[in-house]
Scaffold this motif. Structure first.
Motif, PDB file in Angstrom:
ATOM      1  N   CYS A 369      11.045  47.521  81.583  1.00 54.90           N
ATOM      2  CA  CYS A 369      11.200  47.881  82.571  1.00 54.90           C
ATOM      3  C   CYS A 369      12.177  47.704  83.683  1.00 54.90           C
ATOM      4  O   CYS A 369      12.451  47.655  84.318  1.00 54.90           O
ATOM      5  CB  CYS A 369      10.144  48.333  83.728  1.00 54.90           C
ATOM      6  N   SER A 370      11.903  45.981  83.740  1.00 59.24           N
ATOM      7  CA  SER A 370      13.197  45.638  84.987  1.00 59.24           C
ATOM      8  C   SER A 370      14.324  45.773  84.771  1.00 59.24           C
ATOM      9  O   SER A 370      14.978  45.595  85.006  1.00 59.24           O
ATOM     10  CB  SER A 370      12.524  43.903  84.425  1.00 59.24           C
ATOM     11  N   SER A 374      13.499  53.571  87.425  1.00 56.44           N
ATOM     12  CA  SER A 374      12.121  53.848  87.127  1.00 56.44           C
ATOM     13  C   SER A 374      12.134  55.112  86.490  1.00 56.44           C
ATOM     14  O   SER A 374      10.642  55.149  85.755  1.00 56.44           O
ATOM     15  CB  SER A 374      10.999  54.178  87.934  1.00 56.44           C
ATOM     16  N   LYS A 376      13.501  55.393  83.778  1.00 54.24           N
ATOM     17  CA  LYS A 376      13.885  55.838  82.749  1.00 54.24           C
ATOM     18  C   LYS A 376      12.371  54.997  81.564  1.00 54.24           C
ATOM     19  O   LYS A 376      12.543  54.914  81.145  1.00 54.24           O
ATOM     20  CB  LYS A 376      14.451  54.622  82.143  1.00 54.24           C
ATOM     21  N   TRP A 377      11.493  54.104  82.949  1.00 57.34           N
ATOM     22  CA  TRP A 377      10.655  53.418  82.200  1.00 57.34           C
ATOM     23  C   TRP A 377       9.453  54.099  80.622  1.00 57.34           C
ATOM     24  O   TRP A 377       9.329  54.066  80.132  1.00 57.34           O
ATOM     25  CB  TRP A 377       9.339  53.104  83.152  1.00 57.34           C
ATOM     26  N   GLN A 380      10.382  55.057  77.299  1.00 59.48           N
ATOM     27  CA  GLN A 380      10.641  53.634  76.833  1.00 59.48           C
ATOM     28  C   GLN A 380       9.473  53.571  75.437  1.00 59.48           C
ATOM     29  O   GLN A 380       9.283  52.725  74.550  1.00 59.48           O
ATOM     30  CB  GLN A 380      10.648  52.463  77.207  1.00 59.48           C
ATOM     31  N   VAL A 390       2.399  52.071  81.826  1.00 60.81           N
ATOM     32  CA  VAL A 390       4.197  51.728  82.168  1.00 60.81           C
ATOM     33  C   VAL A 390       2.957  53.111  83.455  1.00 60.81           C
ATOM     34  O   VAL A 390       3.633  53.274  84.706  1.00 60.81           O
ATOM     35  CB  VAL A 390       4.652  52.765  81.943  1.00 60.81           C
ATOM     36  N   GLU A 434      17.586  49.041  89.638  1.00 61.89           N
ATOM     37  CA  GLU A 434      16.676  48.379  87.860  1.00 61.89           C
ATOM     38  C   GLU A 434      15.928  47.401  88.365  1.00 61.89           C
ATOM     39  O   GLU A 434      16.273  46.420  89.041  1.00 61.89           O
ATOM     40  CB  GLU A 434      17.810  48.226  87.192  1.00 61.89           C
TER      41      GLU A 434
END
Length: 493
Positions: A369-370, A374, A376-377, A380, A390, A434
């Motif tokens: 996530c880093s 957010s 797009k978290w 994944q 998440v 991001e």
């Protein structure tokens, strides 16, 4: 024989305004920015008969402000006679109340040793980490970019420049530009801790990296004296979260009942100070603190927008006025804020638990996530544990968005800029970067600073974006430990 104590600055992440009233909680993070008090005897030898000494010589140095103040202190009633114009009420009350506490606490047979120490006088040097003060002007004047590396080029404990434009004929000393980390609370706590340790009333822990939130009675004694000295120096009984975090480090805090200190305020001057302080120490201190610190692989980062800062007392006054004028609407807003604050705390505690129970999954999710924004978290990850992590991250983020919304509502209703438009734009950009979990205005809000919580190694993304928006990312990080004794003078490290 010298004692060096240090106490941290703070960031109130959640609970601004609400923390003023029990039983609302605040989440306060202590930082690696620390205030130091270096205490040593003024004279090598005690006076020939220390038992008959009636006055103690006291010298207070503040090298960063190029100030030295000398006093004589009565050992009968603890009053101070000052020979200089520049006075620091926080240090004065810290010294008076700590010595009065020593008289109240020490057994009779230890008084001779105390009087011998006091007859040697006291030399106190106070130093604050650069992070407590704004050095933005110096960085800009040197043509350096607004990035943490520029701050890192300043020597430790750099001289503080005064805000010349604030001064006028009546003001002999203009105010310094601060960053809102609670310098007066950290300074008061460091002086109280150094003095109580020096005279043997407490035995405080030596600085260690993995210091836990200690339940020791010695820390409680430092807390009671530092709170009282700080409130009386300020002329009002505040919530006390800043002193509490200076003593105990990061935690969840519920304030003490104000009458513990206000009753002492009323009796100062009418009865002996050691009796007043004795009553304070016997009082019913009903504050609450619960362990809290950021989950692993998360970083606190602070940004200085350079817009001049805000006056917390006047903003608090405006909110209280609004509460009186519109009790129903204000109660409704406070309840919603309180729920959002609790939700944020719950999600952070859940993340800490998930990290402890499933470290490999937790580390993989945070690292993944880093590198992404957010939105797009979630796409994944598909494993149940990963998804749960998440969801907790997004839950914390959502809670912060609600906190910001209700804080803005409160500011609009009270007619004050709790989250000013310029800060709103900056925080929206911040939260869209991001690897940024959340961002907000700490404490009472206003123009002082913004904070963000970033994941893993993503802070550099934000530092660059802030620099582009004319915001200086500071060197401050969370450090959950509270007050402690240092092994030596920090200038020699």
């Amino acid at each position: 024989m010298s004692v060096v104590a240090s106490a941290p600055g703070k960031v109130l992440m959640a609970g601004g305004y609400l923390v003023l009233e029990r039983p609302n909680a605040g989440i306060v993070l202590s930082t690696n920015a620390r205030f130091y008090a270096i205490l040593k005897p003024l004279y090598d030898e005690a006076e020939s008969d220390s038992l008959t000494v009636e006055w103690m010589d006291l010298k207070v140095n503040s090298p960063q402000m190029s100030r030295e103040t000398t006093y004589k202190m009565s050992l009968k009633d603890f009053t101070l006679q000052c020979s200089s114009e520049s006075r620091n009420p926080f240090v004065e009350y810290a010294v008076q109340y700590s010595i009065a506490a020593s008289y109240a606490k020490l057994e009779k047979y230890k008084m001779n040793k105390l009087l011998k120490l006091l007859s040697q006088g006291m030399d106190i040097t106070i130093l604050g980490s650069n992070d407590f003060y704004s050095y933005r002007n110096q960085i800009e004047a040197r043509g350096l970019p607004l990035v943490p590396d520029s701050l890192a080029t300043l020597p430790p404990f750099t001289s503080i420049t005064f805000n010349a434009e604030e001064s006028n004929a009546e003001n002999s000393k203009p105010e310094v530009a601060k960053t809102g980390l609670g310098s007066s609370a950290a300074m008061t706590t460091a002086v109280v801790a150094a003095l109580l340790d020096y005279v043997g009333v407490v035995d405080l822990p030596l600085y260690s990296k993995n210091q836990k939130l200690d339940k020791s009675l010695d820390l409680d004694l430092v807390h009671m004296i530092a709170q009282t000295a700080h409130c009386i120096a300020q002329g009002k009984v505040g919530s006390g979260f800043d002193v509490s975090s200076a003593v105990y480090g990061s935690h969840r805090y519920v304030r003490f009942s104000p009458n513990i200190i206000s009753s002492a305020q009323e009796t100062v001057g009418t009865k002996p100070l050691d009796e007043v302080i004795g009553d304070v120490l016997k009082g019913k201190w009903d504050h609450e603190r619960t362990n809290f610190s950021l989950p692993p692989l998360m970083n606190l980062i602070l940004g200085e927008p350079g817009s001049g800062g805000s006056s917390t007392p006047s903003m608090v006054g405006a909110v209280k006025k609004w509460q009186k004028s519109d009790p129903q609407k204000s109660k409704d807003t406070w309840n919603k804020l309180s729920e959002a604050n609790s939700a944020l705390e719950t999600q952070f505690n859940l993340l800490s638990k998930l990290a402890a129970d499933n470290w490999d999954s937790y580390k993989a999710v945070i690292t993944g996530c880093s590198m992404l924004k957010s939105e797009k978290w979630m796409e994944q990850f598909s494993e149940a544990t990963d998804v749960e992590i998440v969801k907790a991250l997004l839950g914390a983020r959502d809670a912060m968005l609600k906190i910001r919304f209700h804080m803005r509502q409160m500011g609009d209703a009270a007619g004050i800029p709790i989250e000013p438009e310029s800060q709103t734009r900056l925080l929206d950009v911040t939260m869209n970067t991001e690897g940024v979990l959340l961002g907000g205005v700490p404490g009472a809000g206003g123009f002082d600073a913004v904070f963000a919580i970033t994941l893993s190694d993503s802070s550099t993304n934000l530092t660059k974006i802030w620099s582009f928006h004319n915001v200086l990312a500071m060197l401050v990080r969370e450090d959950p430990r509270g007050v402690s004794i240092e092994s030596g003078d920090p200038r020699e490290k």
